[in-house]
Design an enzyme around this catalytic site. Structure first.
Site, mmCIF file in Angstrom:
data_model
loop_
_atom_site.group_PDB
_atom_site.id
_atom_site.type_symbol
_atom_site.label_atom_id
_atom_site.label_comp_id
_atom_site.label_asym_id
_atom_site.label_seq_id
_atom_site.Cartn_x
_atom_site.Cartn_y
_atom_site.Cartn_z
ATOM 1 N N HIS A 274 4.641 61.263 -15.955
ATOM 2 C CA HIS A 274 4.149 62.448 -16.636
ATOM 3 C C HIS A 274 5.062 63.619 -16.291
ATOM 4 O O HIS A 274 5.706 63.634 -15.230
ATOM 5 C CB HIS A 274 2.726 62.773 -16.199
ATOM 6 C CG HIS A 274 1.707 61.803 -16.674
ATOM 7 N ND1 HIS A 274 0.401 62.168 -16.894
ATOM 8 C CD2 HIS A 274 1.774 60.484 -16.987
ATOM 9 C CE1 HIS A 274 -0.291 61.123 -17.306
ATOM 10 N NE2 HIS A 274 0.532 60.082 -17.364
ATOM 11 N N GLU B 152 4.486 66.572 -15.208
ATOM 12 C CA GLU B 152 4.171 67.233 -13.938
ATOM 13 C C GLU B 152 4.712 66.451 -12.745
ATOM 14 O O GLU B 152 5.269 67.034 -11.814
ATOM 15 C CB GLU B 152 2.648 67.380 -13.768
ATOM 16 C CG GLU B 152 1.970 68.161 -14.845
ATOM 17 C CD GLU B 152 1.380 67.297 -15.963
ATOM 18 O OE1 GLU B 152 0.303 67.633 -16.456
ATOM 19 O OE2 GLU B 152 2.014 66.288 -16.350
ATOM 20 N N CYS C 279 -3.822 65.812 -16.161
ATOM 21 C CA CYS C 279 -4.789 64.720 -16.038
ATOM 22 C C CYS C 279 -5.186 64.590 -14.565
ATOM 23 O O CYS C 279 -4.625 65.276 -13.706
ATOM 24 C CB CYS C 279 -4.154 63.431 -16.555
ATOM 25 S SG CYS C 279 -2.859 62.777 -15.468
ATOM 26 N N CYS D 94 -2.121 63.881 -12.230
ATOM 27 C CA CYS D 94 -1.230 65.026 -12.063
ATOM 28 C C CYS D 94 -1.904 66.163 -11.296
ATOM 29 O O CYS D 94 -1.265 66.823 -10.476
ATOM 30 C CB CYS D 94 -0.731 65.510 -13.420
ATOM 31 S SG CYS D 94 0.336 64.283 -14.210
#
Length: 158
Positions: free
Chosen positions: A54, A56, A84, A87
């Protein structure tokens, strides 16, 4: 320059990362980490090859490598979509001081929409959260991406 102007400036840079992901065929989520007004790291989703890639996580890993430390106190994460749970946990564990996000994530948002991991006082760290910065711009690119995916999927079934 006031804090809102800085947030818009850096979120625009995160949107550039999202656009790169879009062009690459990944979900258009972009992130960057800033400390003392300087961009330290950038990231965009690369989940085509790894579900943990992801934006992040990529930005956090890169920032930690560059400063040679896991503790990111004093740093701000800018991300186009609300983090999410994975993260948000990484934000808390890396001690990010602040998280600024664009669009709310109604499926797995953990910055206050569905869960509140970023600001859960039961955890060992709490991040300051600012939401909705350039949210419409973040949503537009996400909607375009998923609309294009649906069109491709429909064409495959025809």
């Amino acid at each position: 320059m006031n804090i809102a102007d800085k947030d818009n400036l850096f979120m625009n840079e995160a949107l550039n990362e999202a656009r790169e992901a879009f062009i690459r065929g990944d979900v258009p989520v972009g992130a960057l980490i800033v400390r003392d007004g300087k961009i330290i790291s950038r990231g965009s989703d690369r989940k085509l090859s790894d579900p943990t890639e992801h934006a992040e996580i990529i930005a956090i890993r890169s920032c930690s490598e560059k400063i040679n430390h896991w503790n990111l106190t004093g740093c701000t994460l800018y991300v186009t979509l609300e983090p999410c749970p994975m993260c948000a946990g990484a934000c808390v564990n890396s001690r990010l001081s602040r998280v600024v996000y664009g669009a709310k994530n109604y499926k797995s948002g953990s910055g206050g929409t569905l869960y509140n991991i970023l600001h859960d006082t039961r955890l060992n760290h709490v991040c300051e959260v600012t939401s909705g910065v350039m949210a419409s711009e973040s949503l537009i690119i996400l909607h375009e991406y998923f609309l294009n995916r649906r069109k491709k999927t429909c064409c495959l079934h025809a």
